[in-house]
Design an enzyme around this catalytic site. Structure first.
Site, short mmCIF file in Angstrom:
data_model
loop_
_atom_site.label_atom_id
_atom_site.label_comp_id
_atom_site.label_asym_id
_atom_site.label_seq_id
_atom_site.Cartn_x
_atom_site.Cartn_y
_atom_site.Cartn_z
N ASN A 177 2.10 -8.08 -3.91
CA ASN A 177 0.72 -8.21 -3.45
C ASN A 177 -0.22 -7.97 -4.64
O ASN A 177 -0.13 -6.95 -5.31
CB ASN A 177 0.51 -7.17 -2.34
CG ASN A 177 -0.83 -7.27 -1.66
OD1 ASN A 177 -1.86 -7.26 -2.33
ND2 ASN A 177 -0.82 -7.33 -0.35
N ASP A 202 4.22 1.33 -1.35
CA ASP A 202 4.87 1.33 -2.66
C ASP A 202 4.01 0.50 -3.61
O ASP A 202 4.35 -0.62 -3.99
CB ASP A 202 6.29 0.74 -2.55
CG ASP A 202 7.08 0.91 -3.85
OD1 ASP A 202 6.59 1.59 -4.77
OD2 ASP A 202 8.19 0.36 -3.94
N SER A 212 -9.24 -6.75 1.09
CA SER A 212 -9.50 -5.31 1.11
C SER A 212 -10.99 -5.03 1.17
O SER A 212 -11.77 -5.56 0.37
CB SER A 212 -8.91 -4.63 -0.12
OG SER A 212 -9.32 -3.28 -0.14
N GLY A 253 0.81 -1.21 0.00
CA GLY A 253 0.00 0.00 0.00
C GLY A 253 0.84 1.26 0.00
O GLY A 253 0.37 2.31 -0.43
N MET A 309 -8.50 3.63 -0.37
CA MET A 309 -7.89 3.94 -1.66
C MET A 309 -8.55 3.20 -2.83
O MET A 309 -8.78 3.76 -3.88
CB MET A 309 -6.39 3.60 -1.64
CG MET A 309 -5.58 4.28 -0.53
SD MET A 309 -5.56 6.07 -0.65
CE MET A 309 -4.43 6.29 -1.98
N GLY A 310 -8.80 1.90 -2.66
CA GLY A 310 -9.45 1.13 -3.73
C GLY A 310 -8.49 0.67 -4.82
O GLY A 310 -8.82 0.70 -6.00
N PHE A 311 -7.30 0.23 -4.41
CA PHE A 311 -6.31 -0.36 -5.35
C PHE A 311 -5.99 0.58 -6.52
O PHE A 311 -5.97 0.15 -7.68
CB PHE A 311 -6.80 -1.69 -5.91
CG PHE A 311 -6.88 -2.85 -4.95
CD1 PHE A 311 -6.35 -2.78 -3.67
CD2 PHE A 311 -7.49 -4.05 -5.33
CE1 PHE A 311 -6.44 -3.86 -2.79
CE2 PHE A 311 -7.58 -5.14 -4.47
CZ PHE A 311 -7.06 -5.04 -3.20
C1 LIG Z 1 -3.16 4.37 2.62
C2 LIG Z 1 -3.08 2.88 2.75
C3 LIG Z 1 -3.10 2.10 1.60
C4 LIG Z 1 -3.06 0.71 1.69
N1 LIG Z 1 -3.07 -0.03 0.55
C5 LIG Z 1 -2.96 -1.37 0.64
C6 LIG Z 1 -2.89 -2.17 -0.53
O1 LIG Z 1 -2.89 -1.66 -1.66
N2 LIG Z 1 -2.82 -3.51 -0.39
C7 LIG Z 1 -2.78 -4.10 0.85
O2 LIG Z 1 -2.70 -5.34 0.91
N3 LIG Z 1 -2.82 -3.38 1.98
C8 LIG Z 1 -2.91 -2.03 1.90
N4 LIG Z 1 -2.94 -1.30 3.04
C9 LIG Z 1 -2.92 -1.99 4.36
C10 LIG Z 1 -1.49 -2.08 4.89
O3 LIG Z 1 -0.74 -2.98 4.08
C11 LIG Z 1 -1.45 -2.59 6.34
O4 LIG Z 1 -2.02 -3.85 6.42
C12 LIG Z 1 -2.17 -1.71 7.29
O5 LIG Z 1 -1.74 -0.38 7.10
C13 LIG Z 1 -1.96 -2.14 8.76
O6 LIG Z 1 -0.61 -2.14 9.10
P1 LIG Z 1 0.03 -0.95 9.98
O7 LIG Z 1 -0.63 -1.05 11.30
O8 LIG Z 1 1.49 -1.28 10.02
O9 LIG Z 1 -0.26 0.33 9.25
C14 LIG Z 1 -2.99 0.09 2.97
C15 LIG Z 1 -2.96 0.90 4.12
C16 LIG Z 1 -3.00 2.27 4.02
C17 LIG Z 1 -2.97 3.09 5.29
#
Ligand SMILES: Cc1cc2nc3c(=O)[nH]c(=O)nc-3n(C[C@H](O)[C@H](O)[C@H](O)COP(=O)(O)O)c2cc1C
Length: 199
Positions: A146, A71, A182, A69, A119-121
């Site tokens: 991912n 990168d 997601s 999320g 965000m919605g991928f």
């Molecule tokens: C802005 C944002 C975008 C994210 N985009 C994705 C994503 O594209 N794919 C995904 O598997 N997780 C995505 N996540 C979830 C993160 O990978 C992670 O699981 C989540 O932030 C919880 O971990 P943390 O407590 O370390 O932040 C996103 C999180 C945030 C905040």
């Protein structure tokens, strides 16, 4: 006040998504600063025999990784590595580039010290990401990829999105994550069933 607190003051003046774009500019700047990221990495990377792990043929120098999320498009791998992470996960990548949800879609909750993700991928899609990885793989620390289905792909055709992504990317990363969790892609979590995974 440490340097993170100082940088945070600046970043918090920006909309969360703009703060992310600024971080991205800095973390992909090594094209203009050859050797600098390698130097920073040599200072930051934490490794010891206690922390090091061998998993599925990869060496993880430490167990702290950067989740998917941040990168999404594989543009910052070397910059992220220079910060000292033991691994990082790019994506979520979908077969076709997509814009994601309308903005605003990332919310900073200061009191709770959290970020809310809707965000919605949004991502550049399989071909762009594959081209970037092809130019760079392998990396000095493990990279996960991912993958997720496009919003426009029906649930019946979801499997073909994942198969396409795995076929195109499996040699360009060290592990693959099948994203079926997601909440921001309608119906994605319905794929959390044994039949789909077995297929
Ligand atoms: C802005 C944002 C975008 C994210 N985009 C994705 C994503 O594209 N794919 C995904 O598997 N997780 C995505 N996540 C979830 C993160 O990978 C992670 O699981 C989540 O932030 C919880 O971990 P943390 O407590 O370390 O932040 C996103 C999180 C945030 C905040």
């Amino acid at each position: 006040m440490n340097s993170y607190e100082q940088i945070k003051k600046l970043l918090f003046k920006l909309q969360p998504e703009n703060a992310h774009h600024l971080a991205e500019i800095l973390l992909r700047s090594d094209r203009f600063l050859p050797g600098v990221f390698d130097y920073i990495a040599s200072k930051n990377l934490v490794t010891s025999e206690v922390l090091k792990q061998e998993l599925f043929g990869c060496t993880f120098p430490n167990p702290v990784g950067l989740a998917a999320g941040f990168d999404k498009n594989a543009t910052m791998i070397r910059g992220i590595n220079a910060l000292g992470f033991g691994f990082s996960e790019i994506g979520t990548v979908t077969p076709i580039a997509q814009a994601g949800n309308p903005k605003p879609r990332m919310f900073r909750h200061i009191e709770e010290e959290t970020i809310q993700n809707a965000m919605g991928f949004n991502n550049d899609g399989l071909i762009a990401v594959r081209n970037r990885l092809e130019k760079q793989y392998p990396f000095s620390t493990p990279i996960g990829i991912n993958i997720g289905k496009n919003k426009s792909t029906s649930e019946e055709n979801a499997i073909s999105d994942y198969v396409k992504l795995i076929r195109a990317l499996h040699t360009l990363g060290d592990y693959i994550v099948i994203n079926i969790s997601s909440p921001n892609t309608p119906g994605l979590r319905d794929l959390q069933n044994e039949t789909f995974i077995a297929e």
